[in-house]
Design a protein around this motif. Sequence first.
Motif, PDB file in Angstrom:
ATOM      1  N   ALA A 115       0.813  -1.222   0.000  1.00  0.00           N
ATOM      2  CA  ALA A 115       0.000   0.000   0.000  1.00  0.00           C
ATOM      3  C   ALA A 115       0.849   1.275   0.000  1.00  0.00           C
ATOM      4  N   ALA A 116       1.857   1.347   0.885  1.00  0.00           N
ATOM      5  CA  ALA A 116       2.649   2.572   0.989  1.00  0.00           C
ATOM      6  C   ALA A 116       3.434   2.831  -0.296  1.00  0.00           C
ATOM      7  N   ARG A 117       4.068   1.789  -0.826  1.00  0.00           N
ATOM      8  CA  ARG A 117       4.853   1.975  -2.044  1.00  0.00           C
ATOM      9  C   ARG A 117       3.963   2.238  -3.257  1.00  0.00           C
ATOM     10  N   ALA A 118       2.736   1.678  -3.225  1.00  0.00           N
ATOM     11  CA  ALA A 118       1.803   1.971  -4.306  1.00  0.00           C
ATOM     12  C   ALA A 118       1.378   3.437  -4.261  1.00  0.00           C
ATOM     13  N   ARG A 119       1.180   3.992  -3.047  1.00  0.00           N
ATOM     14  CA  ARG A 119       0.883   5.415  -2.917  1.00  0.00           C
ATOM     15  C   ARG A 119       2.050   6.254  -3.448  1.00  0.00           C
ATOM     16  N   GLN A 120       3.257   5.819  -3.136  1.00  0.00           N
ATOM     17  CA  GLN A 120       4.431   6.493  -3.679  1.00  0.00           C
ATOM     18  C   GLN A 120       4.373   6.494  -5.203  1.00  0.00           C
ATOM     19  N   GLY A 121       4.062   5.344  -5.772  1.00  0.00           N
ATOM     20  CA  GLY A 121       3.973   5.244  -7.221  1.00  0.00           C
ATOM     21  C   GLY A 121       2.907   6.149  -7.807  1.00  0.00           C
ATOM     22  N   ASP A 146       4.938   4.960   5.531  1.00  0.00           N
ATOM     23  CA  ASP A 146       6.296   4.416   5.571  1.00  0.00           C
ATOM     24  C   ASP A 146       7.292   5.564   5.404  1.00  0.00           C
ATOM     25  N   PRO A 147       7.794   6.108   6.503  1.00  0.00           N
ATOM     26  CA  PRO A 147       8.708   7.263   6.429  1.00  0.00           C
ATOM     27  C   PRO A 147      10.055   6.962   5.788  1.00  0.00           C
ATOM     28  N   THR A 148      10.343   5.690   5.461  1.00  0.00           N
ATOM     29  CA  THR A 148      11.641   5.345   4.876  1.00  0.00           C
ATOM     30  C   THR A 148      11.648   5.443   3.344  1.00  0.00           C
ATOM     31  N   LEU A 149      10.561   5.874   2.738  1.00  0.00           N
ATOM     32  CA  LEU A 149      10.476   5.919   1.274  1.00  0.00           C
ATOM     33  C   LEU A 149      11.156   7.179   0.734  1.00  0.00           C
ATOM     34  N   TRP A 150      12.462   7.065   0.445  1.00  0.00           N
ATOM     35  CA  TRP A 150      13.214   8.251   0.031  1.00  0.00           C
ATOM     36  C   TRP A 150      12.727   8.810  -1.295  1.00  0.00           C
ATOM     37  N   ARG A 151      12.246   7.970  -2.200  1.00  0.00           N
ATOM     38  CA  ARG A 151      11.742   8.475  -3.484  1.00  0.00           C
ATOM     39  C   ARG A 151      10.496   9.328  -3.283  1.00  0.00           C
ATOM     40  N   ALA A 152       9.675   8.966  -2.306  1.00  0.00           N
ATOM     41  CA  ALA A 152       8.494   9.775  -2.015  1.00  0.00           C
ATOM     42  C   ALA A 152       8.902  11.133  -1.446  1.00  0.00           C
ATOM     43  N   TYR A 173      13.507  17.399   1.229  1.00  0.00           N
ATOM     44  CA  TYR A 173      14.832  16.975   0.777  1.00  0.00           C
ATOM     45  C   TYR A 173      15.730  16.571   1.948  1.00  0.00           C
ATOM     46  N   GLU A 174      15.564  17.217   3.084  1.00  0.00           N
ATOM     47  CA  GLU A 174      16.340  16.810   4.263  1.00  0.00           C
ATOM     48  C   GLU A 174      16.027  15.363   4.633  1.00  0.00           C
ATOM     49  N   GLN A 175      14.753  15.005   4.562  1.00  0.00           N
ATOM     50  CA  GLN A 175      14.365  13.623   4.851  1.00  0.00           C
ATOM     51  C   GLN A 175      14.944  12.666   3.808  1.00  0.00           C
ATOM     52  N   ALA A 176      14.854  13.058   2.527  1.00  0.00           N
ATOM     53  CA  ALA A 176      15.373  12.195   1.458  1.00  0.00           C
ATOM     54  C   ALA A 176      16.876  12.003   1.596  1.00  0.00           C
ATOM     55  N   LEU A 177      17.604  13.069   1.898  1.00  0.00           N
ATOM     56  CA  LEU A 177      19.057  12.974   2.047  1.00  0.00           C
ATOM     57  C   LEU A 177      19.450  12.141   3.259  1.00  0.00           C
ATOM     58  N   GLU A 183      22.553   9.227  -3.029  1.00  0.00           N
ATOM     59  CA  GLU A 183      21.719   9.010  -4.207  1.00  0.00           C
ATOM     60  C   GLU A 183      21.797  10.236  -5.127  1.00  0.00           C
ATOM     61  N   PRO A 184      22.283  10.060  -6.363  1.00  0.00           N
ATOM     62  CA  PRO A 184      22.469  11.227  -7.234  1.00  0.00           C
ATOM     63  C   PRO A 184      21.185  11.980  -7.538  1.00  0.00           C
ATOM     64  N   ALA A 185      20.051  11.283  -7.620  1.00  0.00           N
ATOM     65  CA  ALA A 185      18.796  11.971  -7.899  1.00  0.00           C
ATOM     66  C   ALA A 185      18.448  12.950  -6.788  1.00  0.00           C
ATOM     67  N   VAL A 186      18.678  12.543  -5.538  1.00  0.00           N
ATOM     68  CA  VAL A 186      18.371  13.424  -4.411  1.00  0.00           C
ATOM     69  C   VAL A 186      19.357  14.592  -4.376  1.00  0.00           C
ATOM     70  N   LEU A 187      20.632  14.302  -4.541  1.00  0.00           N
ATOM     71  CA  LEU A 187      21.648  15.354  -4.526  1.00  0.00           C
ATOM     72  C   LEU A 187      21.387  16.377  -5.626  1.00  0.00           C
ATOM     73  N   ASN A 188      21.067  15.892  -6.815  1.00  0.00           N
ATOM     74  CA  ASN A 188      20.796  16.793  -7.924  1.00  0.00           C
ATOM     75  C   ASN A 188      19.558  17.642  -7.673  1.00  0.00           C
ATOM     76  N   ASN A 189      18.471  16.993  -7.257  1.00  0.00           N
ATOM     77  CA  ASN A 189      17.224  17.723  -7.102  1.00  0.00           C
ATOM     78  C   ASN A 189      17.301  18.728  -5.962  1.00  0.00           C
ATOM     79  N   ARG A 190      17.990  18.340  -4.887  1.00  0.00           N
ATOM     80  CA  ARG A 190      18.190  19.288  -3.789  1.00  0.00           C
ATOM     81  C   ARG A 190      19.062  20.464  -4.254  1.00  0.00           C
ATOM     82  N   GLY A 191      20.102  20.156  -5.019  1.00  0.00           N
ATOM     83  CA  GLY A 191      20.953  21.215  -5.537  1.00  0.00           C
ATOM     84  C   GLY A 191      20.189  22.160  -6.442  1.00  0.00           C
ATOM     85  N   PHE A 192      19.326  21.604  -7.288  1.00  0.00           N
ATOM     86  CA  PHE A 192      18.542  22.446  -8.179  1.00  0.00           C
ATOM     87  C   PHE A 192      17.549  23.294  -7.395  1.00  0.00           C
TER      88      PHE A 192
END
Length: 299
Positions: A115-121, A146-152, A173-177, A183-192
């Motif tokens: 359920a949690a990952r499907a919501r993320q999707g 699920d607070p561990t879902l970094w992509r969310a 972004y603080e949570q994702a990092l 993770e390059p996607a997080v670093l890039n998006n936070r940088g942007f």
Amino acid sequence: MTVSMTAGLRLAVAAAAVFALTACAGTGEPGRTAAEAAAARPADPDALARLVERGDRALAAGGTADATAHYEMVLRQDAGHPLAHLGLAEVALAAGETARARESFERLTQVPETAARARQGLGLCALRSGDGHTAVQELEQAVAADPTLWRAWNGLGTAHDRAGAFAAADTAYEQALALAPEEPAVLNNRGFSLLLQGRHDEAGALLVQAARAAHDHPLPRTNLRLALAWQGRYDAAVAGAAGAEQAEVLNNVGYIALLRGDLAEAESLLSRAVEASASYFAPARRNLEHLHALRSAAT
């Protein structure tokens, strides 16, 4: 002097230079021999779990064909396996088949295990479709479950950036990092995000990390050039640009020089962009025309 942004000015890069929040799509078809061999195995739950894990690893590496083969092996033995169906939904999202992915994720929200990952999707589907309101709703439900879902969290950061809600983006972004610090996607998006906020020095530091982590992915390098340009480091911003990307890089850096009020630098860079293009390079030409209009108005 600061030049305000006008409709006549053009960056050649996309307005939101962020990583896709799904795995990269691969090519090819699942191997029949492997699938046939798997079909002959008994439906052992541990063996199926290992196949799903292998599919997940393949998908994370951008191998959608390999991932699909593993998920289909599982479904040949257990047609209702929720994690295999979740994996195929992620494959569809990675391949840009958003409608098919959304349909699958919607069904999987009814299964506690997924359920949690499907919501993320669902949130990432909405983000890809430009529906920021729905994206935030779905992604907030996902991280609440699920607070561990970094992509969310990463997706929430992007959604808040697009809405100009930078304080909320910072938190996401603080949570994702914290969950995926390399993770390059997080670093890039936070940088942007920091770049959008005018925090150019902080953005540059993160985008250096993103470029190193992303290897050949061009987005962090593109964003790093923009950060350097906003710092007034024009030579560093255009260093190494060659071939097809040279005109685009020169235009983007010249555009930022124009916004910073460095008109001599802007004219030099934009003129070089026009010269570097094998064909008429409209963004640089429009930027040059605007610069000349500014100069004429000042005399």
